[in-house]
Design an enzyme around this catalytic site. Structure first.
Site, short mmCIF file in Angstrom:
data_model
loop_
_atom_site.label_atom_id
_atom_site.label_comp_id
_atom_site.label_asym_id
_atom_site.label_seq_id
_atom_site.Cartn_x
_atom_site.Cartn_y
_atom_site.Cartn_z
N LYS A 199 0.90 -1.34 -0.02
CA LYS A 199 -0.01 0.03 -0.16
C LYS A 199 0.73 1.31 -0.13
CE LYS A 199 -3.67 2.40 2.53
NZ LYS A 199 -4.54 2.29 3.61
N LYS A 251 -2.41 -1.70 -3.54
CA LYS A 251 -3.19 -0.54 -3.74
C LYS A 251 -2.38 0.73 -3.60
CE LYS A 251 -6.22 1.73 -0.43
NZ LYS A 251 -6.74 1.65 0.97
C1 PBG Z 1 -7.28 3.39 5.55
C2 PBG Z 1 -7.56 3.31 3.94
C3 PBG Z 1 -7.69 4.23 3.04
C4 PBG Z 1 -8.05 3.71 2.02
C5 PBG Z 1 -8.71 2.33 2.26
N1 PBG Z 1 -8.19 2.30 3.52
C6 PBG Z 1 -6.95 5.57 3.14
C7 PBG Z 1 -5.59 5.91 3.38
O1 PBG Z 1 -4.72 5.17 3.70
O2 PBG Z 1 -5.23 7.14 3.53
C8 PBG Z 1 -8.16 4.34 0.65
C9 PBG Z 1 -9.21 3.87 -0.18
C10 PBG Z 1 -9.33 4.59 -1.50
O3 PBG Z 1 -8.83 5.81 -1.91
O4 PBG Z 1 -10.44 4.36 -2.28
N2 PBG Z 1 -8.02 3.13 6.37
#
Ligand code: PBG
Length: 328
Positions: A199, A251
């Site tokens: 991520k 992601k």
């Molecule tokens: C954190 C989380 C995020 C997303 C999913 N889980 C945000 C981040 O890490 O800042 C992003 C999902 C998206 O942008 O659609 N709980």
């Protein structure tokens, strides 16, 4: 001017819809699509997310309706995000057995839990008043190991509420191991873990922050991966698998298809990808301006993510895409 020998003609496999369908290497199926959904505490009507046209923060009631719609369309899973009415330094609502996410899990499991896999985000950023994915140390940094204790508690309350699969998205070291242990000790051996393995500290999450009412001021670069790096994704993969991840995820998706391919080539467990809020917003915004063919673009992005190695795709278009795939 005759030719000595026939040309090799790849175009023969493109000449009709029937032959193109016959030789397509990549196919999408509704069962592998996962719909992320937001449920917000204390609202009477769904609240639209301005930067994600078509996406709303649900009430508990409309969440149930939308979950039925997703199940009817044949999507494989839904991923729930809770938006609490109050945030605090440690994200207390994330571990409140009657917190909004836990209530929503119970609702949705009762409604459609036998038809779709019910998943929940396991992270603190929706619940903390500083917006970080964990609890803070005295110097303001995110305290990895103190955060793990909170995640263990979150895993227990989400599993107690009946969730089938948890999605730890905070990028804390050791999170999968701690969550696995917490689940097992609480008798939730069958609850699985969809690990956010690679991520990135990405600008593509921008619209999501509005969707969950995040209070984040700074950034997440001290725990999410640097977009410049691919190799460390393999290290994260190795760790997550060793710690007990049942699925792994990359992601965002489209800007990281190389990482996705790399992980897919090495992973012994199923590989998912999350087509995030910014990817959705870009297509919707361009479409609203009449600059692109929205429907074709949606299917092309999903096909590309699938082709790069994702076996499951989280996408805000899951229901629409599933419906379109069924019409084909
Ligand atoms: C954190 C989380 C995020 C997303 C999913 N889980 C945000 C981040 O890490 O800042 C992003 C999902 C998206 O942008 O659609 N709980």
């Amino acid at each position: 001017m005759g030719i000595e020998r026939p040309y090799i003609r790849p175009r023969r496999l493109r000449v009709t819809p029937a032959v193109r369908r016959l030789v397509a290497e990549t196919r999408l199926h509704p069962a592998e699509l996962i719909l992320p959904m937001f449920v917000r505490e204390g609202i009477k009507e769904p609240v639209p997310v301005a930067s994600m046209p078509g996406v709303v923060q649900h009430t508990r009631e409309t969440l149930k309706k939308a979950a039925h719609e997703a199940a009817a369309a044949g999507v494989g899973g839904i991923m729930l995000f809770g938006v609490p009415a109050v945030q605090d330094a440690v994200g207390s609502e994330g571990t409140n057995p009657d917190g909004i996410l836990q209530q929503a899990i119970r609702d949705v499991v009762a409604e459609v839990g036998d038809q779709v896999v019910i998943m929940s985000d396991l992270c603190l950023d929706e619940y903390t008043d500083h917006g970080h994915c964990g609890v803070l140390a005295a110097d303001g940094s995110v305290d990895n190991d103190a955060t793990l204790l909170r995640y263990a508690e979150m895993a227990r309350v989400q599993a107690d509420a009946g969730v089938h699969m948890v999605g730890p998205s905070g990028m804390m070291d050791g999170q999968v191991a701690v969550i696995r242990q917490a689940l097992d000790e609480a008798g939730h051996q069958d609850v699985s873990i969809l690990a956010y393995t690679a991520k990135y500290a990405s600008a593509f999450f921008g619209p999501f922050r509005e969707a969950v009412g995040s209070s984040l001021k700074g950034d997440r670069k001290a725990y999410q991966q640097d977009p410049a790096n691919a190799r460390e994704s393999l290290r994260e993969l190795e760790l997550d698998v060793a710690e007990g991840a049942d699925l792994v995820m990359v992601k965002p998706a489209m800007a990281y298809l190389d990482v996705l391919r790399e992980i897919a080539d090495h992973s012994p467990v199923p590989v998912a990808a999350y087509q995030v809020s910014g990817e959705y917003a870009m297509v919707e915004a361009a479409a609203a301006n009449g600059w692109i063919d929205r429907d074709r673009m949606i299917m092309e992005t999903l096909t590309s993510i699938r082709r790069a190695g994702a076996e499951q795709i989280l996408t805000y278009w899951a229901v629409e895409a599933a419906q379109r795939l069924r019409e084909r």
